[in-house]
Structure formats: C-alpha cells, structure tokens
Design a protein around this motif. Sequence first.
Motif, PDB file in Angstrom:
ATOM      1  N   UNK A 117     -13.781 -62.599  48.853  1.00  0.00           N
ATOM      2  CA  UNK A 117     -12.344 -62.756  48.750  1.00  0.00           C
ATOM      3  C   UNK A 117     -12.016 -64.146  49.285  1.00  0.00           C
ATOM      4  N   UNK A 118     -11.457 -64.972  48.418  1.00  0.00           N
ATOM      5  CA  UNK A 118     -11.081 -66.339  48.761  1.00  0.00           C
ATOM      6  C   UNK A 118      -9.598 -66.360  49.083  1.00  0.00           C
ATOM      7  N   UNK A 119      -9.252 -66.719  50.313  1.00  0.00           N
ATOM      8  CA  UNK A 119      -7.857 -66.832  50.710  1.00  0.00           C
ATOM      9  C   UNK A 119      -7.409 -68.279  50.553  1.00  0.00           C
ATOM     10  N   UNK A 120      -6.308 -68.490  49.853  1.00  0.00           N
ATOM     11  CA  UNK A 120      -5.730 -69.818  49.727  1.00  0.00           C
ATOM     12  C   UNK A 120      -4.839 -70.086  50.931  1.00  0.00           C
ATOM     13  N   UNK A 121      -5.204 -71.058  51.748  1.00  0.00           N
ATOM     14  CA  UNK A 121      -4.485 -71.308  52.998  1.00  0.00           C
ATOM     15  C   UNK A 121      -3.911 -72.721  53.028  1.00  0.00           C
ATOM     16  N   UNK A 122      -2.912 -72.906  53.877  1.00  0.00           N
ATOM     17  CA  UNK A 122      -2.265 -74.215  53.979  1.00  0.00           C
ATOM     18  C   UNK A 122      -3.149 -75.223  54.699  1.00  0.00           C
ATOM     19  N   UNK A 123      -3.869 -74.773  55.719  1.00  0.00           N
ATOM     20  CA  UNK A 123      -4.696 -75.663  56.540  1.00  0.00           C
ATOM     21  C   UNK A 123      -6.003 -74.939  56.855  1.00  0.00           C
ATOM     22  N   UNK A 124      -7.066 -75.318  56.174  1.00  0.00           N
ATOM     23  CA  UNK A 124      -8.348 -74.640  56.328  1.00  0.00           C
ATOM     24  C   UNK A 124      -8.850 -74.724  57.771  1.00  0.00           C
ATOM     25  N   UNK A 125      -8.730 -75.894  58.385  1.00  0.00           N
ATOM     26  CA  UNK A 125      -9.226 -76.068  59.745  1.00  0.00           C
ATOM     27  C   UNK A 125      -8.480 -75.163  60.729  1.00  0.00           C
ATOM     28  N   UNK A 126      -7.164 -75.099  60.588  1.00  0.00           N
ATOM     29  CA  UNK A 126      -6.363 -74.265  61.485  1.00  0.00           C
ATOM     30  C   UNK A 126      -6.672 -72.791  61.276  1.00  0.00           C
ATOM     31  N   UNK A 127      -6.810 -72.377  60.020  1.00  0.00           N
ATOM     32  CA  UNK A 127      -7.117 -70.977  59.732  1.00  0.00           C
ATOM     33  C   UNK A 127      -8.519 -70.624  60.207  1.00  0.00           C
ATOM     34  N   UNK A 128      -9.449 -71.578  60.099  1.00  0.00           N
ATOM     35  CA  UNK A 128     -10.802 -71.333  60.601  1.00  0.00           C
ATOM     36  C   UNK A 128     -10.764 -71.092  62.103  1.00  0.00           C
ATOM     37  N   UNK A 129     -10.015 -71.910  62.829  1.00  0.00           N
ATOM     38  CA  UNK A 129      -9.909 -71.724  64.282  1.00  0.00           C
ATOM     39  C   UNK A 129      -9.311 -70.359  64.604  1.00  0.00           C
TER      40      UNK A 129
END
Length: 208
Positions: A117-129
């Motif tokens: 499942x691929x989530x489209x996010x605004x900021x990959x780095x922030x969501x990873x954290x």
Amino acid sequence: MNFIESVTLDVADPEAAARFCSTAFGLDTQIRLRASQEPSTGFRGFTMALTVSGPSAVESLVATALEAGATELKPVTKSFWGHGGVVRAPDGTIWKVATSAKKDTGTTTREIDEIVILLGVADVAASKRFYVGQGLVVAKSFGRVYTEFDSGESPVKLALYRRRALAKDVGVSPDGTGSHRVALVGGTESFTDPDGFAWEAAVPAPAA
C-alpha cells in the motif's frame, strides 16, 4: 507496533468488491473490506500495488481486472524499469500491477509476490519520522522521495511516496477531497498520521 498487520478498504458494496478482488487478482484474505458511504472525490491519496514475477503475469492480471469491471488508467507498457499497468476498481480503489523483469523467465503464473500500500504524503521525510516514532522499521529509503518499511509477517507492505508523484505515476490528478476510504491496522492504539490516514488497533491496549 513494528509493522502493518492488514489493510481495510472502505467500499459501498463489500460483496461486489470482494468478488472483484477475487476474480481480478485472486486476493481473498489479504485485504479486508468494510461498508462505507463516506464522501470521497478525486484521488484518495493511496494506491494498492501488486508485484509479480514477469510481464505475462502483469498482462494477465490487468486483463482479468478489466474484464471484472475495472477502468484502465494506464495500459500495460514496457519501460526501462520493467512492465506495469494501472486500473481503477469499480469501488474506486486504484491498483497498480508491475514487475521489474524485462521478460518472462519461466512458466507464466498469476501468483502475486508482494502487496504494497503506497501512501501519497505531503512530506516523505516528515512522515517517515512519524512512522519510525510509531515503531515501524525502515527497510528502504530514498531521501524525500520514497520510503518503504519492513513488512514483518504482514501480507501487506507499507510505503510512502510524494502525493503528486504517486498521482502522476498512476495517471490521475493529485486533487481529491473527503475520505481516503482506507484504514491501516496494527498495534494496540488507534491514531491518524500527518496526512489523515487512519490506523486502527489490531489488538486492545493492555490494561493499566
């Protein structure tokens, strides 16, 4: 929580959606379905991706998806990274079927090697954290472009991609409003991530 345990798709007609998943892709218990009438327009911000062994498997799965009522978003094509095609299911879920293999190397099968499942996010780095803070373990990361988490024993892997890039990859506009129409399940607590994707507890929290 250290990995996603399952994915629940919110659909208008769970029985019809179940028939589609089974007929098109041979999926049965891997994806859960739940009745929902929550409004949702445009891109829902996520894609279900199926990785298979070779080009013939991609063509076969996409063909049966179209026969089962899916709409073609991107036809199966060959590119420098392999073969892939994208369809939208009757319930609105976007499915991508792909392989990195340039040609078939053995008997063609419809077996699915991996569900992501691929989530489209605004900021990959922030969501990873954020997700690392929730206990997920990073398996692969490419800066602010893409992050993939260790799937553990889960039948579904979680990955993050920039929303606009994901929408472009599957051939739709990045615009969308309303419900994501999906819930991720894992851990003992429910929460919502920075992009509004809801997580539901897989097991009750232990008593205090």
